[in-house]
Enzyme design. Structure first.
Site, PDB file in Angstrom:
ATOM      1  N   LYS A 117       0.824  -1.210   0.000  1.00 52.42           N
ATOM      2  CA  LYS A 117       0.000   0.000   0.000  1.00 52.42           C
ATOM      3  C   LYS A 117       0.858   1.260   0.000  1.00 52.42           C
ATOM      4  O   LYS A 117       0.472   2.280  -0.558  1.00 52.42           O
ATOM      5  CB  LYS A 117      -0.920  -0.004   1.220  1.00 52.42           C
ATOM      6  CG  LYS A 117      -1.962  -1.084   1.126  1.00 52.42           C
ATOM      7  CD  LYS A 117      -3.075  -0.867   2.128  1.00 52.42           C
ATOM      8  CE  LYS A 117      -3.918  -2.124   2.154  1.00 52.42           C
ATOM      9  NZ  LYS A 117      -5.292  -1.909   2.507  1.00 52.42           N
ATOM     10  N   GLU A 153      -1.951   6.924   8.543  1.00 52.93           N
ATOM     11  CA  GLU A 153      -2.769   7.704   7.620  1.00 52.93           C
ATOM     12  C   GLU A 153      -3.724   8.580   8.422  1.00 52.93           C
ATOM     13  O   GLU A 153      -4.111   8.219   9.529  1.00 52.93           O
ATOM     14  CB  GLU A 153      -3.610   6.704   6.805  1.00 52.93           C
ATOM     15  CG  GLU A 153      -3.683   6.967   5.346  1.00 52.93           C
ATOM     16  CD  GLU A 153      -4.362   5.810   4.611  1.00 52.93           C
ATOM     17  OE1 GLU A 153      -3.688   5.176   3.788  1.00 52.93           O
ATOM     18  OE2 GLU A 153      -5.547   5.537   4.869  1.00 52.93           O
ATOM     19  N   HIS A 185     -14.212  -3.285   9.000  1.00 56.96           N
ATOM     20  CA  HIS A 185     -13.595  -2.762   7.773  1.00 56.96           C
ATOM     21  C   HIS A 185     -13.785  -3.695   6.591  1.00 56.96           C
ATOM     22  O   HIS A 185     -13.022  -3.657   5.636  1.00 56.96           O
ATOM     23  CB  HIS A 185     -12.101  -2.475   7.956  1.00 56.96           C
ATOM     24  CG  HIS A 185     -11.808  -1.512   9.062  1.00 56.96           C
ATOM     25  ND1 HIS A 185     -12.294  -0.231   9.094  1.00 56.96           N
ATOM     26  CD2 HIS A 185     -11.084  -1.650  10.196  1.00 56.96           C
ATOM     27  CE1 HIS A 185     -11.891   0.370  10.191  1.00 56.96           C
ATOM     28  NE2 HIS A 185     -11.157  -0.459  10.883  1.00 56.96           N
ATOM     29  N   ARG A 219      -7.756  -7.711  -9.008  1.00 57.12           N
ATOM     30  CA  ARG A 219      -8.502  -8.972  -9.188  1.00 57.12           C
ATOM     31  C   ARG A 219      -9.962  -8.626  -9.369  1.00 57.12           C
ATOM     32  O   ARG A 219     -10.365  -7.480  -9.270  1.00 57.12           O
ATOM     33  CB  ARG A 219      -8.357  -9.825  -7.943  1.00 57.12           C
ATOM     34  CG  ARG A 219      -8.799  -9.044  -6.702  1.00 57.12           C
ATOM     35  CD  ARG A 219      -8.889  -9.892  -5.469  1.00 57.12           C
ATOM     36  NE  ARG A 219      -8.885  -9.094  -4.255  1.00 57.12           N
ATOM     37  CZ  ARG A 219      -9.944  -8.545  -3.699  1.00 57.12           C
ATOM     38  NH1 ARG A 219     -11.130  -8.663  -4.274  1.00 57.12           N
ATOM     39  NH2 ARG A 219      -9.860  -7.840  -2.597  1.00 57.12           N
TER      40      ARG A 219
END
Ligand code: ADP
Ligand code: ADP
Ligand code: MG
Length: 585
Positions: free
Chosen positions: A116, A195, A230, A287
């Site tokens: 990420k 973040e 999440h 994907r």
């Protein structure tokens, strides 16, 4: 075109790919593990190949076995589905090296998006906005440029794991330590970064298709904000939040992201969207996505067939010939009507969405109607085991408008029956009946906000479920320990509770902290680790054991300070829910 495809997956997605192959005149070979010897996908495919023992590591995740079985059965290509090996760059590369075609992006694109932090950097360079954040390797002192709350995330993360919120500097150290620990166990990589935690956001993602000849197109958005842990539960398209202008900006950013990554095949660019409409790149899933059917319903494009055709070398122009005929109008794609998907899972929604296991003894799917689609991976008699994901099936509705799609979904959920295993069907019905859902007030905190104390047989806690909920709150009939309130077609009804004892008990002592007594298994599953021995002094909250089922890990902790009197479990044991694991004195 290929004449035989190997499917390196199981459950509903394997069945979905088998159907697409059949429609294209391609033979399919299903991979299966010991536990899946008689599973639906194994029975449905033209052929089936055993790839190993029940544990995913020994079968569906075993690269050598999967490729060996594909070659042995004479397949030319492998479809990885989602999960398992679908985002594994080594696998994509090994498939190519074995002379087979991987139905997905090139290994390089998977690698580029696999981290990420690396993906964030690439996106920034491509001019795609990313959530303000800091790579911890750059030095924690720069954290001062961010405001709390912060979100600690695993660089290698996925499936909602390895994420921790920190509300202040004190919580941050603990959040980093526990995110690192979870990331190490889940992904074998403990790198984390920090973040900005966006408040009251929505998760909105853009579906992409790219061919191997440099063409990229998008198929609009999916809103996936209804989440637990999440992870997505309900998805829809179009998003009730996007304006045409914002849609245009986000789809353009997603196409730019796919181009920057040298992307080929189907992929999804995920964004987090703030209430003011600011949007930020989260990650790219390289994907097919679980929720791809909502896009198929509104665009009329079969994404699995498109994946197979792209992998066989076809261009987007060949797949969408209408574009060539009307070149000036661009891709012949529009969002027609409204589609909603509900994930039907083997989970106990009244008990923290913990996994549920069992054999499906009875099942009846909703009666068909225009726009009702069921993508299922299980049939009556099938066993739901602890080895795999909790996803049983997906119910997808397509209707001309969002309110019509909601009504149709409520009808279909009411007809959907499964016995023998606990499912979330009744929970989904209550979510679909909620006024905030009807209003499109779907942010990622929706379930925590309205359904935290959900129990079967009643609507969400004190949350407003009807337009005039306040008036109802002052009504003595609303005393839920005596009566149950339910909404049927917009009118209120009062009825006797279905499970009075359970509901009352739960309210009375939801968080009783016994200082002595038995410690029981909160879910069925495998005891992976036992961390305490008889005679040990333990403190409240200390980890006594770690359990695992359906990829979910649960720490069994000491309910109070004390001494371990008996250890009644051992590592490797499979236990049922409620089984006594320890006695603490
Ligand atoms: P999304 O829901 O956006 O498609 P997720 O990251 O939640 O993406 O994962 C997609 C699906 O694959 C989910 O059902 C998830 O539980 C499953 N999955 C993820 N990782 C694995 C794995 N290692 N083995 C098996 N299934 C997995
Ligand atoms: P995963 O790989 O596990 O799918 P994502 O980065 O896609 O991880 O995030 C999963 C979910 O976590 C998002 O859909 C959202 O609900 C939440 N989330 C992730 N990043 C943020 C953020 N910066 N602020 C608020 N919520 C976030
Ligand atoms: Mg994600």
């Amino acid at each position: 075109m290929f004449n035989k495809i190997f499917i390196a997956n199981r459950g509903e997605i394997a069945c979905r790919v088998i159907r697409a192959c059949r429609e294209m005149g391609i033979r399919s070979v299903a991979a299966y593990s010991d536990a899946d010897a008689r599973a639906l996908h194994t029975r449905m495919a033209d052929e089936a190949a055993h790839v190993g023992a029940s544990a995913p590591r020994e079968s569906y995740l075993n690269i050598q076995r999967v490729i060996g079985a594909a070659k042995q059965t004479g397949c030319q290509a492998i479809h990885p589905g989602y999960g398992f090996l679908s985002e594994n760059a080594h696998f994509a590369q090994a498939v190519a090296e074995a002379g087979l075609v991987f139905i997905g992006p090139p290994a390089n694109a998977i690698r580029a998006m696999g981290s990420k932090t690396a993906a964030r950097e690439m996106m920034q360079n491509a001019g795609v906005p990313v959530v303000p954040g800091i790579n911890l390797d750059d030095g924690v002192h720069r954290l001062s440029s961010l405001e709390y709350p912060l979100l600690v995330k695993a660089a290698a993360g996925g499936g909602g794991r390895g994420m921790r919120v920190a509300n202040n500097a004190n919580e941050l150290a603990e959040a980093i330590a526990s995110a690192k620990h979870e990331a190490q166990t889940a992904f074998g990589d403990d790198r984390v970064y920090v973040e900005q935690y966006v408040l009251n956001p929505r998760h909105i993602e853009i579906q992409i298709l790219a061919d191997a000849h440099g063409d990229v197109l998008h198929l609009f958005e999916r809103e996936c904000s209804i989440q637990r842990r999440h992870q997505k539960v309900i998805e829809e398209s179009p998003s009730p939040f996007l304006t045409p202008d914002l849609r245009q900006k986000m789809t353009a950013a997603a196409v730019a992201a796919a181009r920057a990554a040298g992307y080929v095949n189907a992929g999804t660019v995920e964004f987090i969207v703030a209430p003011d409409g600011a949007f930020y790149f989260l990650e790219m899933n390289t994907r097919l996505q679980v929720e791809h059917p909502v896009t198929e319903m509104v665009t009329g494009v079969d994404l699995v067939q498109a994946q197979i055709r792209i992998a066989a070398g076809e261009t987007l122009n060949q797949i969408f010939p209408q574009k060539v005929e009307s070149a000036s109008r661009g891709w012949p794609l529009t969002q027609r009507g409204h589609a909603i998907e509900c994930r039907i899972t083997a989970e106990d929604a009244a008990n923290g969405f913990l996994p549920a296991l069992g054999r499906i003894t009875r099942m009846s799917e909703p009666a068909p109607a225009p726009g009702v689609r069921v993508d299922s991976g299980y049939a009556v008699g099938d066993e739901v085991t602890m080895f795999y994901d909790s996803l049983l099936a997906k119910l997808i509705i397509h209707a001309p408008t969002r309110p019509q799609a909601i009504s149709q979904m409520r009808r279909a959920l009411a007809e959907y029956k499964m016995e023998g295993v606990t499912t979330n069907i009744e929970f989904l019905r209550d979510v679909l009946a909620h006024d905030a859902f009807a209003k499109g007030q779907t942010t990622t905190g929706f379930i925590a906000e309205y359904f935290a104390n959900w129990q079967p047989g009643g609507l969400a806690d004190e949350a407003a479920s009807a337009p005039d909920a306040e008036a109802i709150c002052q009504n003595p009939w609303r005393q839920k320990n005596r009566f149950r309130l339910g909404v049927a077609d917009g009118s209120w009804a009062v009825a006797a509770p279905r499970q009075p004892a359970r509901a009352a008990k739960n309210r009375a002592a939801p968080v009783a902290h016994h200082t002595t007594g038995p410690v029981t298994a909160p879910m069925p599953g495998l005891v992976r680790q036992v961390n305490a021995s008889a005679g040990d002094a333990v403190t409240r909250g200390q980890t006594l054991a770690v359990m695992e089922a359906m990829k979910m890990e649960v720490r069994i902790t000491a309910p109070g300070d004390g001494v371990v009197k008996f250890v009644l479990c051992e590592a490797g044991a499979v236990v049922e829910k409620g089984r006594v694991l320890f006695e603490i004195e």
